[in-house]
Design a protein around this motif. Structure first.
Motif, PDB file in Angstrom:
ATOM      1  N   PRO A  90      -1.221   2.407 -13.734  1.00 17.71           N
ATOM      2  CA  PRO A  90      -1.296   3.740 -13.146  1.00 17.71           C
ATOM      3  C   PRO A  90      -1.213   3.676 -11.627  1.00 17.71           C
ATOM      4  CG  PRO A  90      -3.473   3.020 -13.859  1.00 17.71           C
ATOM      5  CD  PRO A  90      -2.494   2.002 -14.356  1.00 17.71           C
ATOM      6  N   GLU A  91      -0.532   4.638 -11.042  1.00 23.09           N
ATOM      7  CA  GLU A  91      -0.479   4.766  -9.597  1.00 23.09           C
ATOM      8  C   GLU A  91      -1.360   5.938  -9.190  1.00 23.09           C
ATOM      9  OE1 GLU A  91       2.598   5.814  -5.947  1.00 23.09           O
ATOM     10  OE2 GLU A  91       3.378   5.359  -7.947  1.00 23.09           O
ATOM     11  N   LEU A  92      -2.330   5.679  -8.330  1.00 22.70           N
ATOM     12  CA  LEU A  92      -3.296   6.692  -7.918  1.00 22.70           C
ATOM     13  C   LEU A  92      -3.063   7.057  -6.462  1.00 22.70           C
ATOM     14  CD1 LEU A  92      -6.530   5.089  -9.445  1.00 22.70           C
ATOM     15  CD2 LEU A  92      -4.863   6.565 -10.562  1.00 22.70           C
ATOM     16  N   GLY A 142       0.781  -1.234   0.000  1.00 24.99           N
ATOM     17  CA  GLY A 142       0.000   0.000   0.000  1.00 24.99           C
ATOM     18  C   GLY A 142       0.806   1.274   0.000  1.00 24.99           C
ATOM     19  N   VAL A 143       2.136   1.158   0.032  1.00 24.91           N
ATOM     20  CA  VAL A 143       2.985   2.355   0.070  1.00 24.91           C
ATOM     21  C   VAL A 143       3.179   2.876  -1.354  1.00 24.91           C
ATOM     22  CG1 VAL A 143       5.207   3.310   0.770  1.00 24.91           C
ATOM     23  CG2 VAL A 143       4.169   1.443   2.096  1.00 24.91           C
ATOM     24  N   PRO A 144       2.848   4.139  -1.628  1.00 28.31           N
ATOM     25  CA  PRO A 144       2.973   4.670  -2.990  1.00 28.31           C
ATOM     26  C   PRO A 144       4.407   4.616  -3.508  1.00 28.31           C
ATOM     27  CG  PRO A 144       1.667   6.145  -1.619  1.00 28.31           C
ATOM     28  CD  PRO A 144       2.275   5.123  -0.703  1.00 28.31           C
ATOM     29  N   GLN A 145       4.526   4.482  -4.797  1.00 25.18           N
ATOM     30  CA  GLN A 145       5.842   4.409  -5.419  1.00 25.18           C
ATOM     31  C   GLN A 145       6.654   5.660  -5.148  1.00 25.18           C
ATOM     32  OE1 GLN A 145       5.852   3.012  -9.462  1.00 25.18           O
ATOM     33  NE2 GLN A 145       7.707   4.143  -9.968  1.00 25.18           N
ATOM     34  N   TYR A 172       2.041   5.931   6.092  1.00 27.20           N
ATOM     35  CA  TYR A 172       2.532   4.582   5.826  1.00 27.20           C
ATOM     36  C   TYR A 172       3.643   4.180   6.809  1.00 27.20           C
ATOM     37  CZ  TYR A 172       0.181   6.239   1.703  1.00 27.20           C
ATOM     38  OH  TYR A 172      -0.737   6.799   0.863  1.00 27.20           O
ATOM     39  N   SER A 173       3.722   4.905   7.924  1.00 25.99           N
ATOM     40  CA  SER A 173       4.787   4.650   8.904  1.00 25.99           C
ATOM     41  C   SER A 173       4.763   3.219   9.416  1.00 25.99           C
ATOM     42  CB  SER A 173       4.662   5.627  10.080  1.00 25.99           C
ATOM     43  OG  SER A 173       4.872   6.947   9.651  1.00 25.99           O
ATOM     44  N   ALA A 174       3.573   2.678   9.648  1.00 22.96           N
ATOM     45  CA  ALA A 174       3.477   1.326  10.194  1.00 22.96           C
ATOM     46  C   ALA A 174       4.054   0.293   9.226  1.00 22.96           C
ATOM     47  CB  ALA A 174       2.023   0.989  10.517  1.00 22.96           C
ATOM     48  N   GLN A 175       3.775   0.461   7.913  1.00 22.51           N
ATOM     49  CA  GLN A 175       4.311  -0.484   6.930  1.00 22.51           C
ATOM     50  C   GLN A 175       5.815  -0.349   6.766  1.00 22.51           C
ATOM     51  OE1 GLN A 175       1.222   1.442   6.091  1.00 22.51           O
ATOM     52  NE2 GLN A 175       0.573   0.481   4.185  1.00 22.51           N
ATOM     53  N   LEU A 176       6.318   0.884   6.913  1.00 23.61           N
ATOM     54  CA  LEU A 176       7.735   1.146   6.675  1.00 23.61           C
ATOM     55  C   LEU A 176       8.610   0.890   7.908  1.00 23.61           C
ATOM     56  CD1 LEU A 176       7.216   4.417   4.660  1.00 23.61           C
ATOM     57  CD2 LEU A 176       8.181   2.312   3.732  1.00 23.61           C
ATOM     58  N   GLU A 177       7.998   0.851   9.083  1.00 26.71           N
ATOM     59  CA  GLU A 177       8.762   0.724  10.325  1.00 26.71           C
ATOM     60  C   GLU A 177       9.711  -0.466  10.354  1.00 26.71           C
ATOM     61  OE1 GLU A 177       8.003   0.690  15.178  1.00 26.71           O
ATOM     62  OE2 GLU A 177       6.306   0.627  13.777  1.00 26.71           O
ATOM     63  N   PRO A 178       9.303  -1.655   9.863  1.00 25.87           N
ATOM     64  CA  PRO A 178      10.232  -2.798   9.906  1.00 25.87           C
ATOM     65  C   PRO A 178      11.536  -2.572   9.159  1.00 25.87           C
ATOM     66  CG  PRO A 178       7.993  -3.550   9.506  1.00 25.87           C
ATOM     67  CD  PRO A 178       7.964  -2.059   9.397  1.00 25.87           C
ATOM     68  N   LEU A 179      11.537  -1.652   8.173  1.00 25.07           N
ATOM     69  CA  LEU A 179      12.765  -1.386   7.429  1.00 25.07           C
ATOM     70  C   LEU A 179      13.837  -0.756   8.316  1.00 25.07           C
ATOM     71  CD1 LEU A 179      11.324   0.003   4.070  1.00 25.07           C
ATOM     72  CD2 LEU A 179      12.510  -2.168   4.403  1.00 25.07           C
ATOM     73  N   GLY A 180      13.416  -0.137   9.426  1.00 23.84           N
ATOM     74  CA  GLY A 180      14.374   0.485  10.321  1.00 23.84           C
ATOM     75  C   GLY A 180      15.313  -0.514  10.966  1.00 23.84           C
ATOM     76  N   ALA A 181      14.956  -1.786  10.933  1.00 29.97           N
ATOM     77  CA  ALA A 181      15.823  -2.818  11.515  1.00 29.97           C
ATOM     78  C   ALA A 181      16.917  -3.270  10.545  1.00 29.97           C
ATOM     79  CB  ALA A 181      14.984  -4.027  11.939  1.00 29.97           C
ATOM     80  N   LEU A 182      16.804  -2.888   9.279  1.00 33.25           N
ATOM     81  CA  LEU A 182      17.796  -3.294   8.280  1.00 33.25           C
ATOM     82  C   LEU A 182      18.967  -2.324   8.247  1.00 33.25           C
ATOM     83  CD1 LEU A 182      15.486  -4.186   5.261  1.00 33.25           C
ATOM     84  CD2 LEU A 182      16.576  -5.780   6.845  1.00 33.25           C
ATOM     85  N   ALA A 183      20.096  -2.803   7.758  1.00 31.35           N
ATOM     86  CA  ALA A 183      21.215  -1.911   7.484  1.00 31.35           C
ATOM     87  C   ALA A 183      20.812  -0.937   6.381  1.00 31.35           C
ATOM     88  CB  ALA A 183      22.434  -2.725   7.058  1.00 31.35           C
TER      89      ALA A 183
END
Length: 252
Positions: free
Chosen positions: A75-77, A9-12, A43-54
């Motif tokens: 198309p991205e809306l 669900g995170v926009p491009q 979209y913070s909740a979806q992106l939060e797990p990325l904070g654990a990566l290098a």
């Protein structure tokens, strides 16, 4: 990483902007402040797990997902909104989207149908891109009023366009090419088709005028469409009006 990664669900544009943001600080892990800077708060909740990566792994993931999106050619809306919102919002501010579109313009900008009352503020980033990058800008202007009896439509149109430039484009140097529909000066018709098209690939369709109320106070709804085919069709629609003489170019 203990949490499941779900970026569907995170926009491009958020994915790409975050990758660019991290690339500027390659030693730093993803933070909520960085997410906010690119307009991705919803979209913070979806992106939060990325904070654990290098950092380099996060960049690779973001770029890979964005590349996969581009490869699908769909198309991205994105929802664009003015006014009060629910506590959890999945929209972006009209004023923020408009400024960002102008700042990202590389070649062309087409603007159609809006009313204006503080254009100098809204157009400043666009004028900057016209000066720095040579961006070509066209405005299809709604005259907003009807000529008084006895006043020639062409003379009335010139007066209204000069009024627009004095009050909304007070910049030195390059000016936009302006078109108008002479019917709107005679019969009370309106040039009411509102859109912005940037570089023939991104389109903003919105009810929000280029006014203080439209950009900050009213309830306004729009959609940002990232699709080259749609954008080219939309530009072609305006070009057809010019070719048939339905709208005319202002020669000032």
């Amino acid at each position: 990483m203990g949490e499941q990664l779900e970026l569907t669900g995170v926009p491009q544009r958020v994915l790409e902007a975050l990758a660019e943001e991290l690339a500027r600080s390659p030693e730093a892990r993803l933070t909520t402040a960085q997410v906010a800077r690119v307009g991705g708060q919803a979209y913070s909740a979806q992106l939060e797990p990325l904070g654990a990566l290098a950092p380099e792994a996060t960049i690779a993931v973001l770029q890979a997902v964005a590349a996969e999106r581009r490869a699908k050619h769909g198309p991205e809306l994105e929802l664009v909104w003015t006014g009060p919102e629910a506590s959890v919002s999945h929209s972006r501010s009209s004023a923020v989207v408009l400024r960002r579109l102008f700042e990202q313009a590389q070649r062309t900008v087409l603007i159609g149908g809006y009313a204006f009352d503080h254009g100098a503020e809204l157009f400043a980033p666009l004028h900057g891109m016209m000066t720095e990058r040579g961006v070509e800008t066209e405005i299809f202007l709604d005259l907003r009023e009807i000529a008084k009896p006895g006043v020639e439509p062409e003379a009335f149109a010139r007066d209204r366009i000069q009024h627009f430039l004095r009050h909304n484009w007070p910049f030195e140097g390059r000016k936009p090419v302006i078109y108008y529909d002479p019917r709107t000066a005679q019969r009370g018709a309106s040039l009411h088709a509102k859109c912005v098209v940037v570089d023939g690939k991104v389109s903003l369709i919105t009810s929000a005028n280029f006014t203080d109320r439209g950009q900050t106070r009213n309830l306004e709804l729009g959609v940002l469409i990232r699709d080259r085919g749609f954008a080219e069709t939309l530009v072609g629609q305006w070009r057809g009006l010019v070719a048939q003489g339905i709208v005319r170019r202002y020669e000032g």
